[in-house]
Enzyme design. Sequence first.
Site, PDB file in Angstrom:
ATOM      1  N   GLU A   1     -13.712  44.413 -66.801  1.00  0.00           N
ATOM      2  CA  GLU A   1     -14.314  44.416 -67.540  1.00  0.00           C
ATOM      3  C   GLU A   1     -14.466  44.122 -69.104  1.00  0.00           C
ATOM      4  O   GLU A   1     -14.098  45.461 -69.507  1.00  0.00           O
ATOM      5  CB  GLU A   1     -15.711  44.780 -67.271  1.00  0.00           C
ATOM      6  CG  GLU A   1     -17.148  44.362 -67.699  1.00  0.00           C
ATOM      7  CD  GLU A   1     -17.905  43.098 -67.396  1.00  0.00           C
ATOM      8  OE1 GLU A   1     -17.602  42.615 -68.852  1.00  0.00           O
ATOM      9  OE2 GLU A   1     -17.444  42.350 -66.364  1.00  0.00           O
TER      10      GLU A   1
ATOM     11  N   THR B   1     -22.115  41.244 -54.790  1.00  0.00           N
ATOM     12  CA  THR B   1     -22.290  41.727 -56.441  1.00  0.00           C
ATOM     13  C   THR B   1     -23.763  41.969 -56.588  1.00  0.00           C
ATOM     14  O   THR B   1     -24.681  41.692 -55.704  1.00  0.00           O
ATOM     15  CB  THR B   1     -21.619  41.168 -57.365  1.00  0.00           C
ATOM     16  OG1 THR B   1     -22.379  39.572 -57.523  1.00  0.00           O
ATOM     17  CG2 THR B   1     -20.115  40.360 -56.226  1.00  0.00           C
ATOM     18  N   GLU B   2     -24.305  42.371 -57.484  1.00  0.00           N
ATOM     19  CA  GLU B   2     -25.847  42.331 -58.256  1.00  0.00           C
ATOM     20  C   GLU B   2     -26.109  40.792 -58.470  1.00  0.00           C
ATOM     21  O   GLU B   2     -27.560  40.428 -57.746  1.00  0.00           O
ATOM     22  CB  GLU B   2     -26.055  42.546 -59.211  1.00  0.00           C
ATOM     23  CG  GLU B   2     -25.543  44.566 -59.241  1.00  0.00           C
ATOM     24  CD  GLU B   2     -23.886  45.169 -59.538  1.00  0.00           C
ATOM     25  OE1 GLU B   2     -23.596  45.813 -59.948  1.00  0.00           O
ATOM     26  OE2 GLU B   2     -22.801  43.932 -59.584  1.00  0.00           O
ATOM     27  N   TYR B   3     -25.273  39.894 -58.476  1.00  0.00           N
ATOM     28  CA  TYR B   3     -25.857  38.645 -59.063  1.00  0.00           C
ATOM     29  C   TYR B   3     -25.879  37.572 -57.302  1.00  0.00           C
ATOM     30  O   TYR B   3     -27.338  36.765 -57.430  1.00  0.00           O
ATOM     31  CB  TYR B   3     -24.683  37.739 -59.483  1.00  0.00           C
ATOM     32  CG  TYR B   3     -25.006  37.442 -61.244  1.00  0.00           C
ATOM     33  CD1 TYR B   3     -25.979  37.497 -62.027  1.00  0.00           C
ATOM     34  CD2 TYR B   3     -23.952  38.398 -61.934  1.00  0.00           C
ATOM     35  CE1 TYR B   3     -26.060  37.168 -63.578  1.00  0.00           C
ATOM     36  CE2 TYR B   3     -23.881  38.703 -63.130  1.00  0.00           C
ATOM     37  CZ  TYR B   3     -24.790  37.624 -64.386  1.00  0.00           C
ATOM     38  OH  TYR B   3     -25.123  38.703 -65.293  1.00  0.00           O
ATOM     39  N   GLU B   4     -25.401  38.240 -56.612  1.00  0.00           N
ATOM     40  CA  GLU B   4     -25.402  37.757 -55.711  1.00  0.00           C
ATOM     41  C   GLU B   4     -26.805  37.996 -55.060  1.00  0.00           C
ATOM     42  O   GLU B   4     -27.473  36.957 -54.459  1.00  0.00           O
ATOM     43  CB  GLU B   4     -23.853  38.087 -54.428  1.00  0.00           C
ATOM     44  CG  GLU B   4     -23.883  37.534 -52.945  1.00  0.00           C
ATOM     45  CD  GLU B   4     -22.547  37.936 -52.426  1.00  0.00           C
ATOM     46  OE1 GLU B   4     -22.510  37.543 -50.933  1.00  0.00           O
ATOM     47  OE2 GLU B   4     -21.829  38.773 -52.583  1.00  0.00           O
TER      48      GLU B   4
ATOM     49  N   ASP C   1     -22.522  30.629 -57.004  1.00  0.00           N
ATOM     50  CA  ASP C   1     -23.841  30.518 -56.802  1.00  0.00           C
ATOM     51  C   ASP C   1     -23.694  29.067 -57.744  1.00  0.00           C
ATOM     52  O   ASP C   1     -24.689  27.544 -56.715  1.00  0.00           O
ATOM     53  CB  ASP C   1     -24.929  31.640 -57.006  1.00  0.00           C
ATOM     54  CG  ASP C   1     -25.032  30.925 -58.573  1.00  0.00           C
ATOM     55  OD1 ASP C   1     -24.341  31.589 -59.317  1.00  0.00           O
ATOM     56  OD2 ASP C   1     -25.970  31.001 -59.523  1.00  0.00           O
TER      57      ASP C   1
ATOM     58  N   GLU D   1     -10.255  42.390 -59.655  1.00  0.00           N
ATOM     59  CA  GLU D   1     -11.473  41.778 -59.396  1.00  0.00           C
ATOM     60  C   GLU D   1     -11.509  41.536 -60.814  1.00  0.00           C
ATOM     61  O   GLU D   1     -10.776  42.608 -62.013  1.00  0.00           O
ATOM     62  CB  GLU D   1     -12.979  42.452 -59.095  1.00  0.00           C
ATOM     63  CG  GLU D   1     -13.998  41.926 -59.326  1.00  0.00           C
ATOM     64  CD  GLU D   1     -15.648  42.800 -59.500  1.00  0.00           C
ATOM     65  OE1 GLU D   1     -15.874  41.174 -58.387  1.00  0.00           O
ATOM     66  OE2 GLU D   1     -15.026  43.818 -59.248  1.00  0.00           O
TER      67      GLU D   1
ATOM     68  N   ASP E   1     -18.123  32.523 -65.005  1.00  0.00           N
ATOM     69  CA  ASP E   1     -19.403  31.604 -66.255  1.00  0.00           C
ATOM     70  C   ASP E   1     -18.600  30.233 -65.700  1.00  0.00           C
ATOM     71  O   ASP E   1     -17.103  30.688 -65.245  1.00  0.00           O
ATOM     72  CB  ASP E   1     -18.618  32.231 -67.667  1.00  0.00           C
ATOM     73  CG  ASP E   1     -19.564  30.788 -68.330  1.00  0.00           C
ATOM     74  OD1 ASP E   1     -19.626  30.320 -67.710  1.00  0.00           O
ATOM     75  OD2 ASP E   1     -19.665  31.898 -69.510  1.00  0.00           O
TER      76      ASP E   1
ATOM     77  N   LYS F   1     -20.088  22.459 -68.966  1.00  0.00           N
ATOM     78  CA  LYS F   1     -19.596  21.137 -70.654  1.00  0.00           C
ATOM     79  C   LYS F   1     -17.851  21.048 -69.881  1.00  0.00           C
ATOM     80  O   LYS F   1     -17.519  21.502 -69.714  1.00  0.00           O
ATOM     81  CB  LYS F   1     -19.797  21.495 -71.005  1.00  0.00           C
ATOM     82  CG  LYS F   1     -21.301  21.635 -71.610  1.00  0.00           C
ATOM     83  CD  LYS F   1     -21.584  22.021 -73.226  1.00  0.00           C
ATOM     84  CE  LYS F   1     -23.060  21.681 -73.295  1.00  0.00           C
ATOM     85  NZ  LYS F   1     -23.604  22.324 -74.697  1.00  0.00           N
TER      86      LYS F   1
END
Length: 212
Positions: free
Chosen positions: A69, A191-194, A154, A44, A118, A122
């Site tokens: 990470e 994931t936490e974001y998910e 997302d 990952e 990320d 742009k």
Amino acid sequence: MRLRNKPWADDYMRENNHVVIENPFQYKGNWQAAFDKDQPLHLEIGSGKGQFIAGMGNQHPEINFIGVERVKSVIVGALKKVLDAETSNVRLLNEDAEDLRDLFHTNEVEHIYLNFSDPWPKTRHEKRRLTFPAFLDQYKDILKNEGKLTLKTDNKGFFEYSVASFSQYGMIIEEISLDLHEMNDPLNVPTEYEEKFSEKGQPIYRCKAKFW
């Protein structure tokens, strides 16, 4: 969002260097030596606070997982989750990993996960996106023949860009989901974001692709 400095992070990682590998470059070409069992290796990139990789480790004891990470104050959260999960098949690397070929030998990894990377929206930042062709070159080199990549995000724009990038690279698209949680995939580890985005009603996009 500004990340809070955690002065205890170095000591915490040193105390648990069986999980957070201090000198990962020594294992290039022999990552199985870092684990208790000789098993397929999954990677990952950008493990964040570790909910995904800790969950995957528990769900798949037959696989060895490595999470990369670069942010020290974030990886200690992942370390805590891995320790709490009491799983022995997860290792973490606190590395920037600009070129994964510095860490992994050719054909060493079976599956790569990109979770909520990320999007660098742009146009001038396109080369920083983890699904830009230069990164796909890295993945193809370290993955075994017909190695797989799973992307979750997302961000619709980043998802569309990534699917197009995979296709143009010649990868085989095995799955496209425009609303992952509508599928109710019992094997999906969020994931936490998910969880955060899904609770707000935002669709989660997933693509599974394979290198030839």
